[in-house]
Design an enzyme around this catalytic site. Structure first.
Site, PDB file in Angstrom:
ATOM      1  CE  LYS A 149       3.216  32.860  19.787  1.00  0.00           C
ATOM      2  NZ  LYS A 149       2.605  34.125  20.293  1.00  0.00           N
ATOM      3  CD  GLU A 203       7.170  29.099  11.008  1.00  0.00           C
ATOM      4  OE1 GLU A 203       7.783  28.111  10.544  1.00  0.00           O
ATOM      5  OE2 GLU A 203       6.142  29.014  11.706  1.00  0.00           O
ATOM      6  CB  SER A 237      -2.545  35.116  25.558  1.00  0.00           C
ATOM      7  OG  SER A 237      -2.581  36.404  24.953  1.00  0.00           O
TER       8      SER A 237
END
Ligand SMILES: *Cc1c(COP(=O)(O)O)cnc(C)c1O
Length: 413
Positions: free
Chosen positions: A100, A122, A387
């Site tokens: 991310k 958010e 990931s």
């Protein structure tokens, strides 16, 4: 048959200037936000080609994030399963422990070039909030993270991390007090201050231009992995595999292979089973609809309202999916499959015990897809995008599944 012959051409062709991937994508916005999104689109198209932006992003990736992340040949795991060779792309070694940060640092840098002072988003489980708060600290910007009160109570360690990094965590107490309400509140907050702030989405979805921006920042994963794999083995992998929640780590991993003779496999979370509410397998069971301002596939009831979703991996439980995945599904270029909670947990234990790598539960879905492939193919190779790392998941796993002895006994380990 592969309909795409050239990676660079593919990127130019999709999305179209109005954000379309075939019949998916686009932007359905409240009129107040149209100006703000047009500003982001225009700025991105200009700034992302500037030599200064490109070189600054490259330096951040190397010095701050620790890129390139390696690929690694899981020899013990492969031997345990058969002849097919499993490789993993180690996004878990990225700073903050997941992919991310790749798009959050890109979004932060874009904000800096646009002269913005604040990042707004958010978060559900808090992973995107922590990555964005990290970017805000790096760039010396303010950061407002909207989070449902239910999630705040469940994800205390991530709330603490965000606050330590200097972000303001704004509790959302409407509706079910979870992700959907947090999205609405973040948009409302953004509407009030779009002149000085920028909204930073957490995956390759949302209204145009976000699916494109996030995808572009994640392409580094597949570009590095392709080069590394070829230099390690002298060949391309036979298959490339990744978990699909909103679709950011998978789209970044897949596209650099889009024109290659490589099978691309997206793995969705089948949770506890195929009943509505027990999974979040959007592409497998979804239908066309609009959610959060874009056309895609989604899990919806007869009236078009999003269905409740579930996965053991909180980063995968979203009732929609990025529009480019819906498109790649329809075109047949990417094959989408699914694994259950149980299969993901088994993969979690296998990688931990056989290779000394504890994967995130989200990434364990991608790995479980790779394990299925390895069991079905007696030769060849598969490259899985790992990931993120699993530190955040170990307490939950220990409480519900122990430390793996039972699961591993099935494999005589
Ligand atoms: C958030 C998250 C995901 C799911 O998001 P995508 O946008 O589908 O990539 C997957 N893995 C990890 C480790 C995550 O934190």
């Amino acid at each position: 048959m592969n309909p795409y012959h050239d990676y660079e051409n593919y990127l130019k062709e999709y999305p179209t200037p109005d954000g379309r991937f075939g019949e998916y994508g686009g932007a359905y916005l409240p009129p107040e936000l149209e100006v703000a999104f047009a500003e982001i689109d225009e700025a991105y198209e200009t700034i992302c080609h500037s030599a200064q932006f490109i070189s600054e992003l490259r330096r951040i990736r190397k010095d701050f994030q620790g890129r390139p992340t390696p690929i690694y040949h899981c020899e013990r795991l492969s031997r345990q399963l058969g002849q097919c060779q499993i490789y993993v792309k180690r996004e878990d070694l990225n700073h903050t422990g997941a992919h991310k940060l790749n798009h959050c640092m890109g979004e932060g840098l874009l904000a800096k070039y646009m002269g913005k002072k604040k990042l707004i988003a958010e978060t559900g489980a808090g992973q995107h909030g922590v990555a964005l708060a990290t970017a805000a600290a790096y760039f010396g910007m303010e950061c407002d993270i909207y989070m449902g009160e239910v999630d705040i109570a469940k994800q205390a360690p991530n709330v603490t991390r965000m606050k330590m990094l200097g972000a303001r965590v704004i509790p959302v107490s409407t509706g079910l007090k979870t992700l959907k309400e947090a999205v609405d509140a973040a948009f409302e907050g953004y509407m009030k201050e779009y002149k000085t702030a920028i909204y930073c989405i957490g995956s390759a979805l949302g209204p145009h231009p976000f699916p494109k921006i996030v995808r572009d920042f994640q392409l580094i994963v597949g570009q590095e992995a392709r080069e590394q794999f070829v230099s390690m083995t002298g060949m391309l992998p036979d298959a490339v595999c990744a978990c699909v929640g909103g679709g950011s780590n998978s789209i970044g991993m897949f596209l650099p292979f889009v024109a290659d003779p490589v099978e691309l496999i997206g793995v969705e979370p089948m949770g506890r089973g195929s009943k509505a509410g027990d999974h979040a397998a959007t592409i497998t069971y979804g239908s066309k609809g609009i959610l959060h301002g874009f056309d895609s596939l989604l899990l919806q009831d007869e009236k078009g309202a999003p269905l409740p979703v579930y996965s053991i991996a909180s980063g995968l439980d979203y009732p929609g999916v990025g529009p480019e995945h819906a498109f790649l599904h329809d075109s047949g270029r990417v094959h989408y499959t699914y694994v259950t909670d149980e299969e993901a947990v088994e993969a979690f234990f296998l990688l931990s015990r056989m290779e000394g790598i504890i994967p995130a539960l989200e990434s364990s879905h991608g790995l479980a897809g790779g394990i299925q492939y390895a069991k079905e193919h007696k030769t060849g190779s598969i490259l899985v995008n790992l990931s993120g790392r699993g530190d955040k998941d170990v307490d939950y796993i220990e409480e519900h599944y122990g430390c793996g002895d039972e699961f591993l006994a099935k494999h005589h380990i």
